[in-house]
Design an enzyme around this catalytic site. Structure first.
Site, PDB file in Angstrom:
ATOM      1  N   GLU A 128      48.061  33.788  77.300  1.00 59.11           N
ATOM      2  CA  GLU A 128      47.600  32.680  76.591  1.00 59.11           C
ATOM      3  C   GLU A 128      46.372  31.735  77.503  1.00 59.11           C
ATOM      4  O   GLU A 128      45.824  31.238  76.935  1.00 59.11           O
ATOM      5  CB  GLU A 128      48.552  31.705  76.446  1.00 59.11           C
ATOM      6  CG  GLU A 128      49.475  32.146  75.421  1.00 59.11           C
ATOM      7  CD  GLU A 128      49.150  31.748  73.981  1.00 59.11           C
ATOM      8  OE1 GLU A 128      48.054  31.995  74.122  1.00 59.11           O
ATOM      9  OE2 GLU A 128      50.053  30.964  72.934  1.00 59.11           O
ATOM     10  N   THR A 180      41.610  26.398  69.959  1.00 63.25           N
ATOM     11  CA  THR A 180      43.496  26.390  70.443  1.00 63.25           C
ATOM     12  C   THR A 180      42.191  25.437  71.680  1.00 63.25           C
ATOM     13  O   THR A 180      42.326  24.315  72.010  1.00 63.25           O
ATOM     14  CB  THR A 180      44.327  26.871  71.312  1.00 63.25           C
ATOM     15  OG1 THR A 180      44.568  27.373  70.218  1.00 63.25           O
ATOM     16  CG2 THR A 180      45.119  25.819  72.162  1.00 63.25           C
TER      17      THR A 180
HETATM   18  N1  HSE Z   1      50.640  23.275  72.398  1.00 66.60           N
HETATM   19  C1  HSE Z   1      49.841  24.330  72.362  1.00 66.60           C
HETATM   20  C2  HSE Z   1      48.514  23.029  71.742  1.00 66.60           C
HETATM   21  C3  HSE Z   1      49.644  25.796  70.792  1.00 66.60           C
HETATM   22  O1  HSE Z   1      48.811  22.497  70.536  1.00 66.60           O
HETATM   23  O2  HSE Z   1      47.573  23.384  72.380  1.00 66.60           O
HETATM   24  C4  HSE Z   1      48.505  26.462  70.625  1.00 66.60           C
HETATM   25  O3  HSE Z   1      49.526  27.533  69.849  1.00 66.60           O
END
Ligand code: HSE
Length: 308
Positions: A128, A180
């Site tokens: 991640e 993201t």
């Molecule tokens: N919590 C993260 C975001 C998840 O919203 O940036 C990304 O899939």
């Protein structure tokens, strides 16, 4: 040499109000990852899809996870991995987490399950970090534990599985890409106390609603006054989808992860299918290609589908 094939579920992170702390695993879509243990301390990656993701291990989400496991074990072995991504990268349905969680669980299986789920989350978070620039576990944890998970903290890691009643999940993926890292960069770094109060009321309400099986409470807690107002501008049709789905009987929903997918929770399959039709209708009218999934919560996370 030992070999395993795993199915790696998509996940919905945040669950509207729980930015970075809540997530659930989906039955569909899911990636397929095949892993083989080899003597040579290297990672070799093959893509079995058309996404052209990097095959250098240091630049590949599954690759960095496998490298971190090898390093932990003094590079006594290596891996060959073949990945068929069915969850489109940049969809908001946990594509990178599926690769990361899948690699961690598959490697653990080949190493006689020597690591705990919590340790697997630690390894998988390296993936991640590569994908979004930060370690967050709200896709990884449900991907590994299955069901709904609460990540109370990542330093130190504290993951709690939350019981949930039967729920159907409808997800629409408008075919645009939102990275993201970009969707995180536009967020405000400060929140107003009144918004924080509303948000933590909703997070607590949502967790209580899941645990009590209280659908009404789940529905009214699916409200986000902090992230959604900023991110929803990246998603064409967002307000119309949300309004029309709730009018069609969905309990509630919002942006899936960092978008552009939008998810809705429903109490029954009939409503979940109605919600799917409503989503399709909105995107047909706007003229954006889209894909809709009608699915349910996956209770088991990454699973072995073949071994040998
Ligand atoms: N919590 C993260 C975001 C998840 O919203 O940036 C990304 O899939």
């Amino acid at each position: 040499m030992k070999r395993v094939i795993v199915k790696c579920p998509g996940t919905v992170a945040n669950l509207v109000c729980g930015f970075d702390v809540l997530g659930l695993a989906l039955q569909e879509p899911a990636d397929i990852l095949e892993l083989q243990l080899i003597d040579e301390p290297v990672v070799r990656i093959t893509n079995r899809d058309a996404y052209n993701l990097p095959t250098e291990p240091e630049k590949n989400v599954a690759g960095v996870v496998l490298l971190s496991i090898m390093q932990h074990c003094n590079n006594a072995f290596g891996f060959e991995v073949a990945i068929e991504k069915r969850i489109k990268p940049g969809s908001g349905i946990g594509s990178s987490a599926a690769s990361a969680a899948g690699a961690a669980v598959a490697a653990n299986y080949l190493l006689n399950n020597q690591f705990t789920k919590e340790e697997l989350v630690q390894f998988a978070m390296n993936g991640e970090k590569l994908a979004s620039g930060v370690k967050h576990a709200d896709n990884i944890a449900p991907g590994i534990y299955g069901g709904v998970t609460l990540i109370r903290s990542i330093y130190p890691l504290d993951i709690i599985s939350i019981d949930a009643p039967s729920l159907f999940v409808t997800v629409v993926h408008p075919q645009i890409e939102v990275r993201t890292s970009d969707a995180r960069q536009i967020l405000k770094q400060q929140v107003q106390l009144k918004d924080a109060i509303r948000q933590w009321g909703n997070v607590a309400g949502l967790v209580a609603g899941f645990m009590k099986g209280d659908y009404e409470l789940i529905g009214r807690s699916l409200e986000d006054v902090i992230i959604e107002p900023v991110r929803s501008i990246l998603i064409p049709g967002f307000d119309a989808v949300k309004k029309d789905c709730i009018d069609a009987g969905a309990l509630g929903g919002g942006i899936s992860g960092s978008g552009p997918s939008i998810f809705m929770l429903s109490k029954d399959a009939v409503t979940a299918n109605k919600v799917a039709a409503v989503m399709q209708n909105v995107y047909q009218q706007i003229g954006i290609d889209h894909h809709v999934y009608v699915t349910a919560i996956n209770k088991s996370g990454v699973t072995v589908v073949e071994e040998g």
